[in-house]
Structure formats: C-alpha cells, structure tokens
Design an enzyme around this catalytic site. Structure first.
Site, PDB file in Angstrom:
ATOM      1  N   HIS A 169      29.451  37.178  43.446  1.00 35.51           N
ATOM      2  CA  HIS A 169      29.695  37.785  42.130  1.00 35.51           C
ATOM      3  C   HIS A 169      28.567  37.477  41.140  1.00 35.51           C
ATOM      4  O   HIS A 169      28.039  38.371  40.479  1.00 35.51           O
ATOM      5  CB  HIS A 169      31.000  37.276  41.515  1.00 35.51           C
ATOM      6  CG  HIS A 169      32.204  37.485  42.375  1.00 35.51           C
ATOM      7  ND1 HIS A 169      32.356  38.563  43.204  1.00 35.51           N
ATOM      8  CD2 HIS A 169      33.332  36.756  42.521  1.00 35.51           C
ATOM      9  CE1 HIS A 169      33.523  38.478  43.814  1.00 35.51           C
ATOM     10  NE2 HIS A 169      34.125  37.390  43.421  1.00 35.51           N
ATOM     11  N   ASP A 192      32.460  43.978  46.882  1.00 40.21           N
ATOM     12  CA  ASP A 192      32.513  42.866  45.935  1.00 40.21           C
ATOM     13  C   ASP A 192      33.214  43.461  44.723  1.00 40.21           C
ATOM     14  O   ASP A 192      32.633  44.251  43.985  1.00 40.21           O
ATOM     15  CB  ASP A 192      31.090  42.405  45.571  1.00 40.21           C
ATOM     16  CG  ASP A 192      31.104  41.240  44.589  1.00 40.21           C
ATOM     17  OD1 ASP A 192      32.134  41.068  43.892  1.00 40.21           O
ATOM     18  OD2 ASP A 192      30.106  40.511  44.506  1.00 40.21           O
ATOM     19  N   HIS A 193      34.471  43.077  44.535  1.00 40.66           N
ATOM     20  CA  HIS A 193      35.276  43.813  43.548  1.00 40.66           C
ATOM     21  C   HIS A 193      34.719  43.691  42.132  1.00 40.66           C
ATOM     22  O   HIS A 193      35.039  44.505  41.269  1.00 40.66           O
ATOM     23  CB  HIS A 193      36.740  43.377  43.604  1.00 40.66           C
ATOM     24  CG  HIS A 193      36.997  42.016  43.065  1.00 40.66           C
ATOM     25  ND1 HIS A 193      36.875  40.894  43.834  1.00 40.66           N
ATOM     26  CD2 HIS A 193      37.346  41.606  41.830  1.00 40.66           C
ATOM     27  CE1 HIS A 193      37.149  39.842  43.087  1.00 40.66           C
ATOM     28  NE2 HIS A 193      37.439  40.239  41.867  1.00 40.66           N
TER      29      HIS A 193
END
Lengths: 413, 520
Positions: free
Chosen positions: B270, B207-208
């Site tokens: 996110h 999950d960047h």
C-alpha cells in the site's frame, strides 16, 4: 435524504425592477458563516462549501416551482452547486423582481454527512423579465460550468431561456414531461445552434472537434441509457453480433394510456398522433439513437402505415425501416415495452412487461440450434437522479446530436 | 444542428456500446468465479461490491457469479449467506429486494477443492452449465481469495483444465490477492509460476488501496490541473510524509500478522504504491501500461538502504499495553496467538530517497503502525518556506510551511494549509486550512474500492492493478531492510504505547533530518 438545516434570509433583495446583487452575495456569505457556527455549536462538525456548478431553473407556476425546488435539493446533494431558482409570474405585468437566499444543508449518504448548497430564489413579474438574465448572470459562480434546466415547457416559447442560455454551458430539458416535446426539442436545438459558443466553433470550422460549445441535454435521453445498455448487451449474445450489419427493421412498442381512445380511433388517426405527441418522444429518441449508431440515413418522411403507427424508411438495400407502435398498457406513457430487431439471419428482441423492472433479451438466429434468452434489469431514475447524471456529462453529447435529426423526423406532422 | 463535433471513438465491434454517460463503464457479460467463497472477504467485501455494481446497473445482466469452496453447499444456502453479508456490510443496506432477487438468480455455488487437479474438470462442466442456463458468454474472471500458498496451484489447474484459455474473442482473467510473496525471491518465484500458466495481461494483482477514490483522484489532481505539477518537484517540495495509521491491534489475525509484520502487510504494497503515485512522472497516456511504467520507474529509483544505514533510516517497534479508544488494551506480546519472543514489528518508519531528477534531495518519510492514536491514511506534501521571509516579527512566529494533504481514509479529501493574516491592524499571521471533503461536497457515497476494481478487471482495465515488475521492484527495496532487521534480532526493536503516535526511535529518525512528523 433529509434536509436538516435550512437557514433562510429574512431579508429580500428586490428594489423595484432590479435586484441588489451585492447584498445577495453578502447575505450568502453571512449564511455560510451562520451555518458553520450553528453546526459547530450542535456538534455537527464543520460546514464545507463546495461548488462545482451553477444550476439555473426558471419556472412559471407554483406547483412546478415546488417540484423543481425539491429536485434541486436532491440533486445538490450529489452535485454541489449554487442553485438559482427563478419563478416568473407571467400574468403579472408589473415591473417587480425580488429574491431570497438560503443555505440548505442536508444529511446524505450512509454516514449522514452534512452537505450544503446555497439557493437563491428569484421572483419576477412578467414586466421585469428583462431583468432576470442580467441578474442571473451576475449571480453565476465564476469559473465553474452553468446549466439552465428548463422544467417548465411554457418558458421555452419565451425569450427568457435563450437569454439565460447565453451565459450557460448547456440547457437541460425533460422532453418526456412536456406536452409538445418535439417542439420543445426543436426550440432547444435552435437555441444551441444560435448560441455564440457554437457559432464560434462553426466559424473556426473545427472539423477535428472540440469539447467546447453549448449543448442540449435531455433527461429522457439519460433515462434511456438503460435501454441503450440493454441493446448493447443483446447484441453481445451468441450469434447476435452477426446480425448487426444486416439489420433491416426495428419495431418499437411503447405504452400509451391516456390516449387510448384516440389511438384506437382509426377514423382520426392523424389527430390521434398529434394529441399523443408526448408519448412518442421516448421511442423516437431510442429510434434516433439506434439508427444513428448504425449510421443509417433517412430515406423518407414519417409515414403512418396504419392508424396509430409511425414509420421511417432509411436508405440502403433491403428496405431498412423503423416503426413505432403504441400499445395500451399500464405503464408510464411512452415507456418502451418491446423492441424487435430483424435481419435476414434472425431476430432479436427486448421485452419488458408493463410496469416490470426486469425484462428479457432474446436472440433467435437461424444457424443456431435454439433461441438464447437472458433476463435484464432496467434502471429507473427519478428526476433528481436523471438530472444529476445529466450534469455529469459533457455539455455536448455527440450521440445525442447525431440521433436528433432521426428522432425529430418522428414528430407528428 | 450542423455544429462542429468531436468525432466518435473508433468503430467498436459492438456499435451500440459506448456513450458519453460518465456513469457507464464498458463491461462484457462474464462469469465472476470466486475461489474461497466461504471466506470472510467474499462475504464482507466481494458480494457487497457485486451487489452494489448490480444495483447501479454496471454488471451486464447475463453476468453469473459463482462461489467456489471445498464444502458442499446448496445454491440457496450460499445465497442466504451472501445476502446476510450484504445486509451487514454493504454500503447500501438493507438490500433492495428486487435487486437482490435478480442478482441471486445469477448467483451459484460450486463445491470444488482448488488444490485438487481432478476437481477442475467438474468445475468446468458445472461452470459451463451455469453459463448456459444464464446465457452468460464464456468470459471468465477468476477471483482467487485463497491462501497465498495455493495461488500457483490454482492457476496451474485452471490452465490445465482449459478454464484460462481464450477463444473466439472471449477472455479469461484472474485476480490475485496479496501478499505477492514474502520477500524478493518468493515474489519472483510466484511471478514465474503465474506467468508459466497465464499471460501478464490475464493476471490482476489487487491492492485495494488503489481502488479508493482519493488514490485515483491523486492522478486527476496531479495531471488534470495545471497548477500543481510545476511545483511538484525538489525545487518546491521540502519533504513528503505518507502515513497509514490504524488504531486496531492484530484483531484475530495473529497467525498471519506475526509472520508478516507491518512492513510486509502495509508498507511493501500500500505505502509504496502511494509513494509511486505521488512521485511518478506524467504517463504518456492514461492506460494500464503507461501508468505502471512510470510507477515502476519510481520504485526502481528508490535508493537502496544499506545494512549499515538501516538503524539510521528505519525504525521498527512493537506496541506495548495502554489505552486505545478509551479501552485498556494489551501489548503486542500479550495478544492471543502471538509468541512471547516475537520480534515482528507492529510499527515501521522508513526514510526514503527517490534518486531521480525530480526528487533529488527530497526525503520521503513512510510510517505505518497498529494501535496508534488515530486511524488515518494520508499523504502530506510539505513545501519549502518562501525564499525570503518578509514577516519576521514575534507576531509572525506562527508562519508554518504550506502542506498539501491527500486524505485517503477516513473522510477522503484534500486539504491545503497556508498562511493568512489575522484581521486587525497588526500583521499577525496564522496558518489556516482549506478542506475539500468528498463526503461533504458530494452527498453520494463513493463506491467501495472493490467495486471499482472488480469492474475494472471485468472491463480488462489493469491500470489500478499491480504489475509483476512493480511487485519485484517494491520487494527489491524492502527485502534488504527486512533481512537486516532479522539479523539484528531485538537489538533495534523499540516499543511504543498503545494510543500514541509511535516510538521515540521514529521521532529521532525524522528529527535527524531537521523535520518532525505531522500531527495527523
């Protein structure tokens, strides 16, 4: 990086042999306010003051002072700090001290954001040297670390550096830039040993260790990190790991340029070593690192096995030894070119052609069919990068401190 | 010097590794194998990240980078495409020729169909040949930048071909891109499939957002400072708002987005990750499992939203046409590729409760939307008013609550709002904001999230990656909301003008608790 705003104060803050510290602080506040207003007027966005350290850099001549100011400006871009540059006129015996202050804003990073730092320049005559340390102490930013960078070797022999160091967390050297690097390191180590913070730790007999204390950070050690990484990578190659605990000899070849004639002059080899002291520091630091990482202990004094070569013997079976070999090459004096490791089962090598950014790591172990060879890119750090990286380290580096006795044993006698 | 020293770390297999250089990161040389190498992610994010890592000396020299995609392509053509990507998208450009040439010499392309089991034998042989040529040890990091429906089959084939096997101290890891399922059931099924072929320790769900500097700084901010943690609880915090706002619309992702919606695309991963980092208890250590254990506890503490509560505690909407960034933009249903009868939400807000000792009674308001007024991602912790209001006159009317804001993008940083007296004889109060911005405090650009995450995966550190139970806990909270929305059809689907801060129903949602959305 480009400096886009520099707001110097017109006023000077000296009053005979003392500095007006309160006025300097007040002027700094005014400058920040002006910088913010100017920036807002020009649509440049807010100016934000951030400070993670005080960086004190004493110097003794104009040329060095200019270089130091440039490096500090570039470093402040990475490490928000209050820079206190001190220029000492050693030839002027009068009791005179003065200062200027400025806020230096630069555009940095791809987004070209404004990064500002405050700079105080103190100009002192030799007669008022005693006023420098108390003035600097009063100007340090509270609650953040303070570092003393010693770009000028000459000052290492004066009481000013120990005095400035008393209120600092670490002293930063650049041994490669000194003409007598071993002596400079010796002095810096002595400053550290005598520092109250370290003495207090010693008295506490804090064997379990503490991250506190005053440290010595050498920019050349930081530059050597790329060789440390190369060595680690080399010994991760197939077969190489088996060699580690059987390593017997290490041969480090380094570049020598200006001293070529002296080195090759077999009749004056001892003198040659002395005159090339500066060239020897880089390989000596590497050798100290290598041997201390393996837990080798010194078994003898530095010896010149043949003209121009320096060798140390270590305790342990099989005659462990480290040899430093200068080689005439068109590269930075002292730059490491080749490192050869040998053990009873094979050999490994780090090789870099003079001036090249990349080199080869190779391993040849007898039970393997053929040699393994990989390329490696060495990082080159400019002064600001090296300084900035040094400032991100803890003030005391255990690996550096462990390497020191071995590295210092290579000092030309 | 004979000084007291902290002892060296425990003996490592390689005694030359490890230093006190904060810039060094222990990474084994490996092959980074990117499936889906012809896709946008590889060109825009992955190769620029690898280039920057290489430039900074973080990638050990014998590391090989191998792109895998279906289309046959000579190495040189692949290199040219990737160089173009770096020139266009790297945070440092133009590319440094020497650094690029060095990286390019270790950059290869292998043509293989990742859904075809037969291709993997060839892939293995080709990869071994690349490793031999470059002197790369057989450590492998597979990055699956491929459509989600192919993830399970790719991992199954990697295992069957022996490419995920570990031996002689060498390792194999696999990075999986989101979405990790589309609801709880599909997430569980995907986890089962992944764990059938690889151990959890080999799987890195990326999950960047977690690679962003401020997100990592959140942990440092909370747990490396002594002053915030004592007030980080229901006694002092009034509520928390987490906002992920975008100004863009669906931008060529209509097909994907209309199936997902903003809740699946942003909130389930996110936003809930950010929530778990804000609300977690101090971990026993800063290691992958300790941190993730605490995060998953938070997700499990989220009070489920019952079907009957969905219309009170959530809001969803689609953007209508309007002006955004000075341009006239179409409404969601007028976007190319969006079916006119779509009920997919482009905006969602959720009023959550974290049912545990620390957060009892503290609402967490989450919102995310497209075509909003500004692009901004931030976490705002609003503190309670002082217990006794000493300053009550009309001149003190501007006394506002303290807010601590952690800004993740743009302009990563932290700010604190507090009340100050206006200079003058009268006790006039005014809120002021104190800012810390990464960009103006440290002149160096923070690394891209993918740089950090790729480096961590190569170093075997999964702290910033999502664990299977985290994914499932997040879906456990979100799935009932999605199910209820589905059953409601368009009944509760609001609209909002492009370029605004969202729908009226979201304002009502927060107003019901006596609070208001912050102006971001």
């Amino acid at each position: 990086m480009s400096v886009d705003t520099e707001i110097p104060a017109n006023a000077r803050f000296g009053s005979g042999a003392t500095l007006e510290i309160t006025q300097i602080e007040r002027e700094l506040q005014r400058l920040w306010k002006d910088a913010a207003e100017n920036s807002t007027k020009s649509g440049g966005g807010p100016v934000v003051r951030a400070c993670s350290m005080s960086l004190v850099a004493p110097c003794s001549n104009d040329l060095q002072f200019e270089h130091v100011a440039t490096v500090v400006e570039q470093t402040a871009l990475r490490q928000p700090c209050r820079a206190i540059l001190v220029k000492i006129d050693l030839d002027n015996k009068k009791e005179e001290i003065d200062a200027t202050v400025s806020t230096v804003c630069a555009l940095g990073g791809p987004d070209q954001k404004r990064v500002c730092h405050e700079q105080i320049q103190i100009f002192a005559a030799a007669g008022s040297v005693k006023s420098i340390a108390p003035s600097v102490l009063a100007l340090l930013v509270p609650d953040v670390p303070a570092y003393v960078w010693a770009p000028c070797e000459k000052l290492l022999a004066t009481p000013i550096l120990p005095e400035l160091s008393l209120s600092a967390d670490a002293i930063l050297l650049d041994s490669h830039r000194y003409s007598e690097p071993f002596r400079a390191l010796e002095r810096a180590n002595a400053i550290a040993s005598a520092h109250p913070a370290n003495r207090a730790l010693e008295n506490l007999n804090n064997a379990a260790g503490s991250s506190g204390g005053f440290g010595v950070l050498d920019l050349e050690w930081v530059r050597l990190q790329t060789y440390f990484d190369a060595t680690a990578t080399l010994f991760e190659q197939q077969g190489a790991r088996a060699m580690i605990h059987d390593l017997r000899t290490l041969r480090i070849e380094f570049a020598a340029r200006e001293v070529t004639a002296a080195i090759n002059n077999t009749a004056d080899a001892k003198n040659a070593a002395r005159t090339t002291s500066r060239d020897w520091i880089t390989p000596a630091l590497y050798a100290g690192w290598f041997a201390s990482r393996l837990g080798w202990t010194l078994g003898g004094e530095r010896a010149m096995t043949s003209p121009g070569l320096a060798e140390l013997q270590f305790e342990g079976a099989g005659g462990r030894r480290v040899t430093l070999v200068p080689r005439i090459a068109n590269d930075r004096a002292g730059a490491i070119l080749n490192i050869e490791f040998s053990s009873s089962v094979g050999r490994a090598r780090i090789a870099r052609a003079p001036g090249a950014e990349t080199g080869d790591l190779s391993v040849e172990v007898s039970r393997l069919s053929g040699p393994a060879n990989i390329s490696y890119r060495f990082q080159t750090l400019d002064d600001a990068e090296a300084l900035s990286r040094a400032l991100t380290r803890a003030p005391r580096d255990i690996y550096y401190e462990r390497a020191m006795p071995i590295s210092m044993a290579f000092a030309p006698k | 010097m004979t000084l007291a020293l902290r002892d060296a770390p425990a003996a490592e297999a390689n005694p030359f590794r490890g230093s006190q250089d904060g810039n060094s990161h222990k990474v084994d040389a490996c092959s980074i194998v990117i499936f889906g190498a012809s896709g946008d992610l590889t060109k825009r994010k992955l190769l620029p990240a690898l280039y920057n890592l290489s430039l900074d000396g973080f990638l050990p020299s014998p590391t090989s980078i191998v792109g895998v995609a279906r289309k046959p392509l000579p190495d040189d053509d692949f290199r040219a495409q990737m160089k173009e990507g770096i020139q266009q998208f790297s945070r440092r450009r133009p590319a440094n020729e020497a650094a690029w040439n060095e990286l390019a010499s270790r950059l290869h392309y292998i043509s293989a169909d990742f859904s075809d089991a037969g291709s993997y034998e060839k892939l293995r042989a080709d990869l071994e040949s690349v490793e031999k040529r470059n002197g790369t040890p057989p450590n492998r990091l597979f990055y699956l930048a491929i459509p989600p429906e192919f993830i399970a089959v790719a991992i199954s084939n990697l295992t069957k071909s022996g490419l995920l096997a570990r031996s002689n101290g060498n390792w194999s890891r696999v990075i999986v891109e989101k979405p990790f399922g589309i609801d709880l059931e599909s997430a569980r099924q995907l986890n089962r499939q992944l764990q059938q072929y690889a151990t959890e320790k080999q799987i890195y769900r990326i999950d960047h957002y977690l690679g962003k500097e401020t997100v990592q700084n959140l942990l440092v901010f909370r747990f490396a400072n002594g002053i915030f943690e004592p007030i980080w609880n229901q006694k002092y915090v009034d509520h928390v708002q987490i906002t992920v706002a975008e100004t863009v619309g669906v931008e060529g992702r209509a097909g994907y987005f209309d199936k997902a919606g903003v809740t699946r695309d942003i909130i389930q991963n996110h936003v809930l990750q950010l929530l778990s980092l804000v609300a977690m208890e101090p971990p026993v250590a800063f290691d992958a499992d300790a941190v993730r254990d605490e995060k998953v506890k938070v997700l499990r503490s989220l009070r489920p939203i019952r079907e009957s509560e969905v219309q009170i505690l959530t809001s969803r909407a689609q953007y209508a046409g309007g002006a955004s960034g000075g341009k006239t933009v179409p409404g969601y249903l007028q976007e190319p590729g969006i079916p006119p009868e779509s009920t997919t939400e482009t905006y969602a807000a959720i009023h959550c409760a974290v049912d545990n000792w620390r957060w009892s009674g503290v609402p967490f308001f989450l919102r995310s939307g497209k075509r909003l007024a500004r692009r901004a991602t931030e976490i705002a912790i609003q503190f309670k008013a002082p217990p006794h209001l000493l300053f009550r006159g009309p001149a003190q009317a501007r006394m506002e609550p303290n807010v601590l804001t952690l800004r993740i993008q743009p302009d990563e940083g932290i700010s604190i709002k507090f009340t100050s007296k206006v200079p003058g004889p009268a006790p006039v109060l005014q809120p002021v904001r104190m800012d810390f911005l990464y960009g103006t405090s440290f002149g160096v650009e923070p690394p891209e999230a993918y740089e950090r995450l790729l480096l961590d995966a190569a170093a075997g550190d999964s702290t910033l990656f999502t664990r299977a139970d985290e994914v499932e806990a997040a879906w456990s909270f979100i799935t009932p909301i999605l199910d209820t929305w589905k059953s409601l059809g368009i009944a509760d689907l609001d609209t909002y003008g492009s370029g605004t801060w969202g729908p009226r129903s979201a304002d009502d949602l927060i107003a019901r608790s006596g609070r208001a959305w912050r102006r971001v």
